[in-house]
Design a protein around this motif. Structure first.
Motif, PDB file in Angstrom:
ATOM      1  N   TRP A  20      28.679   3.139  36.820  1.00  0.00           N
ATOM      2  CA  TRP A  20      28.386   2.814  36.001  1.00  0.00           C
ATOM      3  C   TRP A  20      29.493   3.956  34.940  1.00  0.00           C
ATOM      4  CZ3 TRP A  20      24.697   4.524  39.134  1.00  0.00           C
ATOM      5  CH2 TRP A  20      23.629   2.873  38.850  1.00  0.00           C
ATOM      6  N   ARG A  46      14.587  -2.261  41.052  1.00  0.00           N
ATOM      7  CA  ARG A  46      15.868  -2.767  39.918  1.00  0.00           C
ATOM      8  C   ARG A  46      14.933  -3.145  39.062  1.00  0.00           C
ATOM      9  NH1 ARG A  46      20.073  -3.659  42.765  1.00  0.00           N
ATOM     10  NH2 ARG A  46      19.847  -3.304  45.157  1.00  0.00           N
ATOM     11  N   PRO A  47      15.897  -3.667  37.386  1.00  0.00           N
ATOM     12  CA  PRO A  47      15.698  -4.031  36.258  1.00  0.00           C
ATOM     13  C   PRO A  47      15.103  -5.944  37.036  1.00  0.00           C
ATOM     14  CG  PRO A  47      17.869  -3.088  36.204  1.00  0.00           C
ATOM     15  CD  PRO A  47      17.334  -2.900  37.626  1.00  0.00           C
ATOM     16  N   TYR A  49      21.430   2.462  30.799  1.00  0.00           N
ATOM     17  CA  TYR A  49      20.772   2.932  31.277  1.00  0.00           C
ATOM     18  C   TYR A  49      20.917   4.551  31.731  1.00  0.00           C
ATOM     19  CZ  TYR A  49      20.757  -0.411  35.758  1.00  0.00           C
ATOM     20  OH  TYR A  49      20.695  -1.770  36.047  1.00  0.00           O
ATOM     21  N   VAL A  89      13.844   3.639  37.331  1.00  0.00           N
ATOM     22  CA  VAL A  89      14.523   2.831  38.785  1.00  0.00           C
ATOM     23  C   VAL A  89      14.375   3.651  39.484  1.00  0.00           C
ATOM     24  CG1 VAL A  89      16.956   1.797  38.997  1.00  0.00           C
ATOM     25  CG2 VAL A  89      16.417   1.864  37.120  1.00  0.00           C
ATOM     26  N   TRP A 122      16.753   5.307  34.143  1.00  0.00           N
ATOM     27  CA  TRP A 122      15.813   4.725  33.368  1.00  0.00           C
ATOM     28  C   TRP A 122      16.993   3.154  33.453  1.00  0.00           C
ATOM     29  CZ3 TRP A 122      11.436   4.830  32.018  1.00  0.00           C
ATOM     30  CH2 TRP A 122      10.083   6.987  32.875  1.00  0.00           C
ATOM     31  N   TRP A 123      16.304   2.240  32.988  1.00  0.00           N
ATOM     32  CA  TRP A 123      16.830   1.226  32.307  1.00  0.00           C
ATOM     33  C   TRP A 123      16.090   0.622  31.691  1.00  0.00           C
ATOM     34  CZ3 TRP A 123      15.148  -3.629  31.096  1.00  0.00           C
ATOM     35  CH2 TRP A 123      15.832  -5.082  30.612  1.00  0.00           C
ATOM     36  N   TYR A 124      17.145   0.337  29.911  1.00  0.00           N
ATOM     37  CA  TYR A 124      15.997  -0.739  29.132  1.00  0.00           C
ATOM     38  C   TYR A 124      17.524  -1.408  28.535  1.00  0.00           C
ATOM     39  CZ  TYR A 124      14.977   4.350  28.702  1.00  0.00           C
ATOM     40  OH  TYR A 124      14.023   5.914  28.488  1.00  0.00           O
ATOM     41  N   ARG A 167      16.487   1.463  23.816  1.00  0.00           N
ATOM     42  CA  ARG A 167      15.161   2.477  23.581  1.00  0.00           C
ATOM     43  C   ARG A 167      15.190   3.702  22.578  1.00  0.00           C
ATOM     44  NH1 ARG A 167      17.946   8.139  23.630  1.00  0.00           N
ATOM     45  NH2 ARG A 167      17.032   8.873  25.418  1.00  0.00           N
TER      46      ARG A 167
END
Length: 248
Positions: free
Chosen positions: A74, A139-140, A147, A182, A199-201, A207
């Motif tokens: 990322w 996984r998202p 993220y 995640v 976390w994933w948004y 978010r």
């Protein structure tokens, strides 16, 4: 549920007054049952080299992933400028040692990537983590989005002291869908008593919206209040996955 949690937490603190409790205070809690660990790596890029570093990594990352598994890569947008964050998965320390030895003898990796990338960096940092026993990589639901890496420096004592209340705080957010969890990781090498929640948004605005909603949820507020009694500090980063990241 909160009453049961409070009772259990009370028992932990009461036990600290006994000899058994004193041993628990310095215990790491439930023992790690698997050898798999995740290396967190953070690179600080020289500002003028940020775009060039990301392009070089995009072109040459296959030379690195030929040796071991990349979980995600990322670019940090908020919470740290000119940084990249990546997670590598290993089955054992001997596997990692073998990978590092092989990379040091890989002429393509050294000549086409390392020799060019290192001058672009100002600082490198790493941390060895394990998934906490109650977490798995999830996984998202779709690619894209943003993220958040939320990092918590907890009081000394390990999960035997604060594990239950920390889990309750994370679950209070994940259960109602205030974010897609995640994974949750506990440090092994690097700062001890540190826990990371990834976390994933769907988007940064998404978010912000769900976070505002979570702050109005009495269950979340109560669970967080229990957890922060064991918290020393916290920080977070909002990150976007690179095009070559397995987690997108």
């Amino acid at each position: 549920m909160l009453r049961a949690l409070a009772t259990k937490t009370g028992r932990v603190w009461a036990a600290k007054q006994s000899g058994v409790g004193q041993r628990a205070l310095f215990s790491s809690g439930p023992q790690q049952q698997q050898g798999t660990f995740y290396e967190f790596r953070t690179y600080f890029i020289r500002p003028e080299q940020n775009a060039a570093f990301l392009q070089l990594t995009k072109e040459k990352i296959h030379l690195r992933t030929a040796h071991s598994e990349l979980l995600g890569y990322w670019s940090v947008e908020y919470g740290g400028l000119n940084q990249v964050f990546h997670i590598w998965k290993y089955d054992s320390y001997s596997q990692r040692a073998g990978v590092r030895a092989a990379l040091s003898q890989d002429p393509q990796w050294l000549g086409e990537y390392i020799s060019k990338a290192i001058p672009m960096l100002s600082v490198q940092d790493n941390e060895v983590t394990y998934l906490v026993p109650w977490s798995q990589i999830q996984r998202p639901p779709k690619e894209g989005g943003a993220y958040e890496l939320a990092s918590y420096q907890m009081q000394p004592g390990g999960p035997a002291v604060w594990g239950d209340v920390f889990q309750a705080a994370v679950s209070a957010h994940a259960g109602p869908g205030y974010g897609h969890l995640v994974g949750v990781f506990h440090s092994e090498f690097g700062p001890l008593n540190r826990v990371h929640a990834l976390w994933w948004y769907e988007s940064p605005d998404g978010r912000a919206a769900v976070r505002h909603k979570a702050h109005e949820d009495a269950r979340v507020v109560a669970a967080v209040r229990e957890s922060v009694a064991h918290l020393q500090s916290q920080s977070n980063k909002l990150m976007f996955p690179c095009t070559f990241s397995p987690l997108k």
